[in-house]
Design an enzyme around this catalytic site. Structure first.
Site, PDB file in Angstrom:
ATOM      1  N   ASP A  29       0.889  -1.385   0.003  1.00 43.52           N
ATOM      2  CA  ASP A  29       0.067  -0.013   0.059  1.00 43.52           C
ATOM      3  C   ASP A  29       0.899   1.096   0.075  1.00 43.52           C
ATOM      4  O   ASP A  29       1.965   1.430   0.765  1.00 43.52           O
ATOM      5  CB  ASP A  29      -0.939   0.142   1.229  1.00 43.52           C
ATOM      6  CG  ASP A  29      -2.091   0.812   1.096  1.00 43.52           C
ATOM      7  OD1 ASP A  29      -3.294   0.394   0.713  1.00 43.52           O
ATOM      8  OD2 ASP A  29      -1.893   2.263   1.009  1.00 43.52           O
ATOM      9  N   ILE A  30       0.354   2.406  -0.649  1.00 39.77           N
ATOM     10  CA  ILE A  30       1.485   3.347  -1.045  1.00 39.77           C
ATOM     11  C   ILE A  30       1.131   4.230   0.107  1.00 39.77           C
ATOM     12  O   ILE A  30       1.845   5.206   0.530  1.00 39.77           O
ATOM     13  CB  ILE A  30       0.874   4.198  -2.059  1.00 39.77           C
ATOM     14  CG1 ILE A  30       1.890   5.146  -2.941  1.00 39.77           C
ATOM     15  CG2 ILE A  30      -0.527   5.181  -1.858  1.00 39.77           C
ATOM     16  CD1 ILE A  30       1.388   5.584  -4.381  1.00 39.77           C
ATOM     17  N   ASN A  85     -12.763  -3.243   2.428  1.00 37.45           N
ATOM     18  CA  ASN A  85     -13.841  -2.087   2.628  1.00 37.45           C
ATOM     19  C   ASN A  85     -14.725  -2.193   1.551  1.00 37.45           C
ATOM     20  O   ASN A  85     -14.346  -2.153   0.153  1.00 37.45           O
ATOM     21  CB  ASN A  85     -12.987  -0.857   2.675  1.00 37.45           C
ATOM     22  CG  ASN A  85     -12.161  -0.656   3.952  1.00 37.45           C
ATOM     23  OD1 ASN A  85     -12.563  -0.945   5.012  1.00 37.45           O
ATOM     24  ND2 ASN A  85     -10.988  -0.031   3.729  1.00 37.45           N
ATOM     25  N   GLY A  91     -15.730   2.833   3.501  1.00 37.54           N
ATOM     26  CA  GLY A  91     -14.464   3.463   3.537  1.00 37.54           C
ATOM     27  C   GLY A  91     -13.626   3.064   2.179  1.00 37.54           C
ATOM     28  O   GLY A  91     -12.454   3.060   2.173  1.00 37.54           O
ATOM     29  N   GLN A  92     -14.404   2.706   1.329  1.00 30.36           N
ATOM     30  CA  GLN A  92     -13.778   2.036  -0.076  1.00 30.36           C
ATOM     31  C   GLN A  92     -13.217   3.508  -0.900  1.00 30.36           C
ATOM     32  O   GLN A  92     -14.336   4.114  -1.181  1.00 30.36           O
ATOM     33  CB  GLN A  92     -14.702   1.128  -0.670  1.00 30.36           C
ATOM     34  CG  GLN A  92     -13.827   0.676  -2.067  1.00 30.36           C
ATOM     35  CD  GLN A  92     -14.888  -0.321  -2.773  1.00 30.36           C
ATOM     36  OE1 GLN A  92     -16.011  -0.444  -2.350  1.00 30.36           O
ATOM     37  NE2 GLN A  92     -14.222  -0.995  -3.793  1.00 30.36           N
ATOM     38  N   SER A  93     -12.214   3.631  -1.082  1.00 28.25           N
ATOM     39  CA  SER A  93     -11.737   4.573  -1.963  1.00 28.25           C
ATOM     40  C   SER A  93     -11.357   4.210  -3.486  1.00 28.25           C
ATOM     41  O   SER A  93     -11.354   5.232  -4.509  1.00 28.25           O
ATOM     42  CB  SER A  93     -10.661   5.420  -1.499  1.00 28.25           C
ATOM     43  OG  SER A  93      -9.435   4.664  -1.125  1.00 28.25           O
ATOM     44  N   HIS A  98     -10.336  -5.169  -3.314  1.00 25.96           N
ATOM     45  CA  HIS A  98      -8.954  -5.390  -2.948  1.00 25.96           C
ATOM     46  C   HIS A  98      -8.958  -5.796  -1.265  1.00 25.96           C
ATOM     47  O   HIS A  98      -9.939  -5.359  -0.719  1.00 25.96           O
ATOM     48  CB  HIS A  98      -7.952  -4.311  -3.028  1.00 25.96           C
ATOM     49  CG  HIS A  98      -8.775  -2.914  -2.340  1.00 25.96           C
ATOM     50  ND1 HIS A  98      -9.699  -2.101  -3.030  1.00 25.96           N
ATOM     51  CD2 HIS A  98      -8.574  -2.108  -1.299  1.00 25.96           C
ATOM     52  CE1 HIS A  98     -10.380  -1.006  -2.617  1.00 25.96           C
ATOM     53  NE2 HIS A  98      -9.114  -1.168  -1.340  1.00 25.96           N
ATOM     54  N   HIS A 100      -6.846  -5.614   2.275  1.00 29.67           N
ATOM     55  CA  HIS A 100      -5.860  -4.973   2.944  1.00 29.67           C
ATOM     56  C   HIS A 100      -5.292  -6.237   4.016  1.00 29.67           C
ATOM     57  O   HIS A 100      -6.047  -6.883   4.553  1.00 29.67           O
ATOM     58  CB  HIS A 100      -6.196  -3.808   3.788  1.00 29.67           C
ATOM     59  CG  HIS A 100      -6.880  -2.513   3.237  1.00 29.67           C
ATOM     60  ND1 HIS A 100      -5.971  -1.476   3.006  1.00 29.67           N
ATOM     61  CD2 HIS A 100      -7.917  -2.389   2.803  1.00 29.67           C
ATOM     62  CE1 HIS A 100      -6.817  -0.655   2.141  1.00 29.67           C
ATOM     63  NE2 HIS A 100      -8.030  -1.124   2.262  1.00 29.67           N
TER      64      HIS A 100
END
Ligand code: AMP
Ligand code: ZN
Length: 112
Positions: A29-30, A85, A91-93, A98, A100
């Protein structure tokens, strides 16, 4: 489709890969939220966990088996958390399924 994670899966946008096979990709994750924080995505576009069906059983089994193996390799003997999410309240952006994987610190419960 203009999807960030489809582009990462296709190699059009760079990522720091941890694992890749024909069906999925794991990359860091960035914006890490734990000392170890990576994402696992199917290469095939799926909007979110809300779009999953019984047909995705083998994909999901594969995703969790890969997560278990990667966490074992990364020395997560104290445990880890897998989170997906869904939607705005979840809270899915990024609108591509995906998972986490967070580890290497004690994680609070319940999440905020
Ligand atoms: P979510 O908010 O659950 O949809 O998670 C999306 C995650 O993708 C966030 O944790 C972001 O930090 C991460 N992310 C966004 N863009 C990138 C990128 N280019 N490479 C790696 N991770 C990313
Ligand atoms: Zn996608």
């Amino acid at each position: 489709m203009d999807c960030l994670f489809c582009k990462i899966a296709a190699g059009e946008i760079p990522s720091t890969k941890l694992y890749e096979d024909g069906t999925l990709l794991a990359f860091y994750d960035i914006e890490p939220q734990a000392p170890l924080h990576f994402l696992v995505i199917p290469k095939q576009h799926i909007d979110s966990a809300a779009a999953l069906t019984e047909q995705d059983a083998s994909l999901l089994g594969h995703i969790y088996a890969v997560i278990a193996r990667l966490c074992a390799e990364q020395g997560c003997e104290n445990g880890y958390r897998v989170v997906t999410n869904v939607g705005r309240d979840g809270g899915q952006s990024v609108g591509h399924l995906h998972f986490h994987v967070l580890a290497k610190r004690s994680l609070a419960w319940p999440p905020g």
